[in-house]
Design an enzyme around this catalytic site. Structure first.
Site, mmCIF file in Angstrom:
data_model
loop_
_atom_site.group_PDB
_atom_site.id
_atom_site.type_symbol
_atom_site.label_atom_id
_atom_site.label_comp_id
_atom_site.label_asym_id
_atom_site.label_seq_id
_atom_site.Cartn_x
_atom_site.Cartn_y
_atom_site.Cartn_z
ATOM 1 N N PHE A 184 0.816 -1.223 0.000
ATOM 2 C CA PHE A 184 0.000 0.000 0.000
ATOM 3 C C PHE A 184 0.843 1.264 0.000
ATOM 4 O O PHE A 184 0.380 2.322 -0.403
ATOM 5 C CB PHE A 184 -0.942 -0.008 1.219
ATOM 6 C CG PHE A 184 -0.280 0.431 2.500
ATOM 7 C CD1 PHE A 184 -0.117 1.780 2.798
ATOM 8 C CD2 PHE A 184 0.214 -0.506 3.409
ATOM 9 C CE1 PHE A 184 0.511 2.180 3.978
ATOM 10 C CE2 PHE A 184 0.837 -0.106 4.584
ATOM 11 C CZ PHE A 184 0.982 1.239 4.865
ATOM 12 N N LYS B 68 -1.220 -7.239 -9.181
ATOM 13 C CA LYS B 68 -2.191 -7.365 -8.078
ATOM 14 C C LYS B 68 -1.800 -6.267 -7.091
ATOM 15 O O LYS B 68 -0.944 -6.454 -6.234
ATOM 16 C CB LYS B 68 -2.062 -8.756 -7.449
ATOM 17 C CG LYS B 68 -3.302 -9.281 -6.715
ATOM 18 C CD LYS B 68 -3.817 -8.410 -5.602
ATOM 19 C CE LYS B 68 -3.014 -8.452 -4.341
ATOM 20 N NZ LYS B 68 -3.430 -7.394 -3.381
ATOM 21 N N GLU C 63 -4.888 -3.843 -2.013
ATOM 22 C CA GLU C 63 -6.339 -3.650 -1.976
ATOM 23 C C GLU C 63 -6.712 -2.394 -1.191
ATOM 24 O O GLU C 63 -7.859 -1.983 -1.161
ATOM 25 C CB GLU C 63 -7.019 -4.893 -1.390
ATOM 26 C CG GLU C 63 -6.728 -5.202 0.073
ATOM 27 C CD GLU C 63 -5.394 -5.939 0.305
ATOM 28 O OE1 GLU C 63 -4.467 -5.804 -0.536
ATOM 29 O OE2 GLU C 63 -5.265 -6.623 1.341
ATOM 30 N N ARG C 64 -5.706 -1.775 -0.535
ATOM 31 C CA ARG C 64 -6.041 -0.596 0.281
ATOM 32 C C ARG C 64 -6.016 0.692 -0.540
ATOM 33 O O ARG C 64 -6.662 1.660 -0.192
ATOM 34 C CB ARG C 64 -5.065 -0.468 1.440
ATOM 35 C CG ARG C 64 -5.157 -1.688 2.323
ATOM 36 C CD ARG C 64 -4.405 -1.492 3.585
ATOM 37 N NE ARG C 64 -4.059 -2.773 4.158
ATOM 38 C CZ ARG C 64 -2.944 -3.032 4.786
ATOM 39 N NH1 ARG C 64 -2.034 -2.075 4.926
ATOM 40 N NH2 ARG C 64 -2.698 -4.200 5.287
ATOM 41 N N SER D 72 5.438 -6.953 3.340
ATOM 42 C CA SER D 72 6.011 -7.275 4.650
ATOM 43 C C SER D 72 6.788 -8.594 4.592
ATOM 44 O O SER D 72 6.538 -9.436 3.722
ATOM 45 C CB SER D 72 4.895 -7.354 5.689
ATOM 46 O OG SER D 72 3.976 -8.344 5.296
ATOM 47 N N CYS E 79 9.465 1.836 3.499
ATOM 48 C CA CYS E 79 10.373 0.730 3.826
ATOM 49 C C CYS E 79 11.796 1.250 3.987
ATOM 50 O O CYS E 79 12.661 0.550 4.491
ATOM 51 C CB CYS E 79 10.337 -0.322 2.738
ATOM 52 S SG CYS E 79 11.004 0.290 1.212
ATOM 53 N N GLU F 87 9.242 -4.246 12.994
ATOM 54 C CA GLU F 87 8.972 -3.082 12.143
ATOM 55 C C GLU F 87 7.641 -2.474 12.585
ATOM 56 O O GLU F 87 6.614 -3.154 12.589
ATOM 57 C CB GLU F 87 8.866 -3.537 10.680
ATOM 58 C CG GLU F 87 8.595 -2.401 9.724
ATOM 59 C CD GLU F 87 8.456 -2.855 8.277
ATOM 60 O OE1 GLU F 87 7.804 -3.888 8.030
ATOM 61 O OE2 GLU F 87 8.996 -2.170 7.388
HETATM 62 P P1 NAD Z 1 1.611 -6.627 3.058
HETATM 63 O O1 NAD Z 1 2.645 -7.669 3.133
HETATM 64 O O2 NAD Z 1 0.486 -6.659 4.031
HETATM 65 O O3 NAD Z 1 0.903 -6.659 1.611
HETATM 66 C C1 NAD Z 1 1.646 -6.643 0.414
HETATM 67 C C2 NAD Z 1 0.849 -7.349 -0.676
HETATM 68 O O4 NAD Z 1 0.656 -8.712 -0.300
HETATM 69 C C3 NAD Z 1 -0.536 -6.749 -0.902
HETATM 70 O O5 NAD Z 1 -0.802 -6.729 -2.280
HETATM 71 C C4 NAD Z 1 -1.454 -7.715 -0.173
HETATM 72 O O6 NAD Z 1 -2.739 -7.815 -0.753
HETATM 73 C C5 NAD Z 1 -0.719 -9.046 -0.304
HETATM 74 N N1 NAD Z 1 -0.988 -9.941 0.832
HETATM 75 C C6 NAD Z 1 -1.256 -9.571 2.111
HETATM 76 N N2 NAD Z 1 -1.428 -10.667 2.876
HETATM 77 C C7 NAD Z 1 -1.266 -11.736 2.069
HETATM 78 C C8 NAD Z 1 -1.307 -13.156 2.289
HETATM 79 N N3 NAD Z 1 -1.569 -13.671 3.482
HETATM 80 N N4 NAD Z 1 -1.072 -13.969 1.243
HETATM 81 C C9 NAD Z 1 -0.801 -13.456 0.034
HETATM 82 N N5 NAD Z 1 -0.755 -12.130 -0.235
HETATM 83 C C10 NAD Z 1 -0.978 -11.269 0.767
HETATM 84 O O7 NAD Z 1 2.349 -5.216 3.088
HETATM 85 P P2 NAD Z 1 1.705 -3.768 3.173
HETATM 86 O O8 NAD Z 1 1.150 -3.562 4.537
HETATM 87 O O9 NAD Z 1 0.831 -3.491 2.002
HETATM 88 O O10 NAD Z 1 3.016 -2.865 2.984
HETATM 89 C C11 NAD Z 1 3.869 -2.525 4.019
HETATM 90 C C12 NAD Z 1 5.046 -3.462 4.106
HETATM 91 O O11 NAD Z 1 5.751 -3.488 2.876
HETATM 92 C C13 NAD Z 1 6.092 -3.053 5.126
HETATM 93 O O12 NAD Z 1 6.544 -4.196 5.792
HETATM 94 C C14 NAD Z 1 7.197 -2.433 4.299
HETATM 95 O O13 NAD Z 1 8.489 -2.458 4.883
HETATM 96 C C15 NAD Z 1 7.147 -3.282 3.097
HETATM 97 N N6 NAD Z 1 7.751 -2.619 1.950
HETATM 98 C C16 NAD Z 1 8.969 -3.061 1.553
HETATM 99 C C17 NAD Z 1 9.581 -2.449 0.486
HETATM 100 C C18 NAD Z 1 10.935 -2.906 0.029
HETATM 101 O O14 NAD Z 1 11.327 -2.475 -1.016
HETATM 102 N N7 NAD Z 1 11.631 -3.757 0.744
HETATM 103 C C19 NAD Z 1 8.968 -1.380 -0.171
HETATM 104 C C20 NAD Z 1 7.719 -0.965 0.258
HETATM 105 C C21 NAD Z 1 7.109 -1.601 1.329
#
Ligand code: NAD
Length: 499
Positions: free
Chosen positions: A151, A175, A178-179, A228, A283, A384
């Site tokens: 998101f 994909k 969704e937020r 994450s 991140c 985090e």
């Molecule tokens: P998230 O892991 O909750 O979601 C990321 C994606 O995964 C979304 O599209 C979501 O729909 C999907 N997803 C969520 N739960 C899932 C599951 N159980 N099974 C399959 N898919 C699933 O992350 P977020 O809250 O959207 O974003 C924040 C996180 O992303 C933080 O941890 C941040 O550090 C990380 N991030 C990392 C980078 C990097 O480059 N390393 C960059 C941006 C964000």
């Protein structure tokens, strides 16, 4: 206001959600539901993969220069519509206008890079590797590839992926989170206007069900993920088990070391922007300040405290320094970390839990928080938080500060503030972290370089965008060719060698 009903984008057409499952998209500044996003079923994923696979037949045969020309048109449209894209990002994410503009600009730079891809995939040729034998290598696209994005950068992170994937000749399924899915939908509109053939870029919305269907689908050849760490690890293990190439970028806990010889004003400015910009939902946010020596710690706290207390917090259209968090649930989780930190013995120097933003009482706002005396065993140090919370750790020496970083499970980004070239050089060479800043608090690599952390901040072998992106989205093939003349020479049973 009536909530907008969003659609998938498959094979060049907007498609109504068919699963009957939906998610709510909020305006985080007001708490209002502004859109409903459909969650795709496995059947809907199947149909999208089929459309992308069909499109791959002709797209992969389209000369790279023509593919790049479409990217040039997309680039023009993006530049023309950058402000509008930024507004869409702000509306659903909540980040302030200048921050959203920065994200869009960094995304645009990836498209600029992608227009040069014909040069990057042009291969190598060796004349006469044997008598009358030549050899050449070429990079070919993989097929249908998918991107699953978080998101916090709803425009930039998809742009890290698809311009490179598509220009290399793949077809792409996104994909998005969704937020805040609308930025991706706008990108699809611009790609269509740029003349991208149908089925080359597709969007399916959804949750775990949609992601799992992509991970298990035989016709999806590669997955790029950003999110994450627990989900990144799941994506990597599941995707690779199903024979896919996977790059899965995860979470972070970025430390910034402040040495006693650093310019304290500059270090304070850097910490303020890097810890509280985008409400800490980056991140690459600095979430741990490591002060080398108590004098440094006391100076930083003295300078930061009044600035954190007077941070301007509000909706994107104002001149706020930072906006709200993404959801009420996430804000409550961040607030719970403040309780935990206090209980575990950290000193809460600034408590931003109770701020009020007039006119935005339903919004998901929280003020900046600062902890002093944080130690490595505390939950607020290990996990985090992903909010406007900075933990200050007091280290005795530079070596202690480095040991601290090496002891953490995450290794996305880090920075050092110092005036000493020798210390800076040693840090850059020795530190076990993927992205390093020297007097630069948020060292996000530019488009021509590649983005990626180490340790549990990245699962997979390749970082994102730059040449790593080109390598990730192409397979290397090497051809050895001979055009023999004269009569057949008979079977040769020894291993071919160049004698
Ligand atoms: P998230 O892991 O909750 O979601 C990321 C994606 O995964 C979304 O599209 C979501 O729909 C999907 N997803 C969520 N739960 C899932 C599951 N159980 N099974 C399959 N898919 C699933 O992350 P977020 O809250 O959207 O974003 C924040 C996180 O992303 C933080 O941890 C941040 O550090 C990380 N991030 C990392 C980078 C990097 O480059 N390393 C960059 C941006 C964000």
């Amino acid at each position: 206001m009536q909530a907008a009903q969003l659609k998938h984008y498959t094979g060049g057409r907007s498609v109504e959600g068919g699963s009957g499952r939906y998610g709510d998209v909020f305006n985080p500044a007001t708490g209002e539901i502004i859109a409903r996003v459909p969650f795709a079923s496995a059947q809907e994923i199947d149909a999208t993969v089929a459309a992308a696979k069909k499109a791959f037949e002709s797209w992969s045969e389209t000369p790279p220069a023509r593919r790049a020309r479409i990217m040039f048109r997309f680039l023009e449209l993006l530049n023309k519509n950058a402000e509008k894209l930024g507004e869409i990002v702000s509306r659903e994410h909540g980040k302030v206008k200048t921050d959203a503009e920065g994200e869009v600009q960094r995304g645009i730079e990836i498209v600029e890079f992608a227009t040069g891809i014909p040069s990057f995939i042009k291969g190598e040729y060796s004349d006469s590797v044997g008598t009358g034998v030549d050899s050449y290598s070429l990079r070919q696209p993989l097929g249908v590839v998918a991107g699953i994005t978080p998101f916090n950068f709803p425009a930039m992170v998809p742009l890290w992926m698809f311009p490179i994937a598509i220009t290399c000749g793949n077809t792409f399924i996104l994909k998005p989170s969704e937020r805040d899915p609308s930025a991706a939908m706008f990108l699809a509109e611009l790609l269509e206007e740029a003349g991208l053939p149908e089925g080359v870029f597709n969007i399916v919305h959804g949750d775990k069900e949609a992601v799992d269907a992509l991970l298990h689908h035989d016709d999806v050849k590669a997955i790029s993920f950003v999110g994450s760490t627990p989900i990144a690890e799941y994506i990597y293990t599941t995707g690779t088990k199903h024979g896919k190439r996977v790059q899965a970028l995860g979470g972070a806990k970025n430390h910034m070391i402040v040495m006693p010889d650093a310019d304290m004003e500059q270090a304070t400015d850097a910490l303020m922007g890097a810890a509280y910009g985008s409400a800490g939902e980056r991140c690459m946010a600095v979430s741990v300040a490591v002060a080398v020596g108590d004098d440094v710690a006391d100076t930083l706290i003295g300078k930061m405290k009044p600035r954190i207390e007077s941070l301007k917090i509000g909706p994107a259209e104002t001149d706020a320094d930072m906006g709200p968090l993404i959801t009420a649930q996430h804000r409550d989780k961040v607030k719970a970390y403040i309780d935990t930190g206090t209980k575990e013995g950290a000193k809460l120097v600034v408590d931003g839990r109770d701020i009020k933003v007039p006119g935005c009482e339903g919004g998901f706002f929280m003020g900046g928080c600062l902890f002093d005396n944080v130690t490595p065993e505390m939950t607020i140090y290990r996990e985090e938080i992903f909010g406007p919370v900075l933990c200050l750790v007091r280290a005795k020496t530079y070596a202690d500060a480095v040991r601290l970083i090496h002891g953490h499970e995450y290794a996305n980004g880090t920075a050092i503030f110092t005036r000493d070239g020798g210390t800076a050089r040693a840090f850059a060479r020795d530190i076990e972290v993927g992205m390093v800043g020297i007097n630069v608090p948020i060292p996000v690599p530019v488009a021509t370089h590649s983005f990626g952390g180490w340790k549990r901040s990245l699962f997979g072998d390749q970082h994102m965008h730059g040449m790593e992106g080109v390598r990730f989205y192409t397979k290397l093939k090497t051809v050895t060719a001979r055009w023999p003349e004269g009569p057949a020479q008979g079977a040769d049973f020894h291993f071919p060698q160049n004698k």
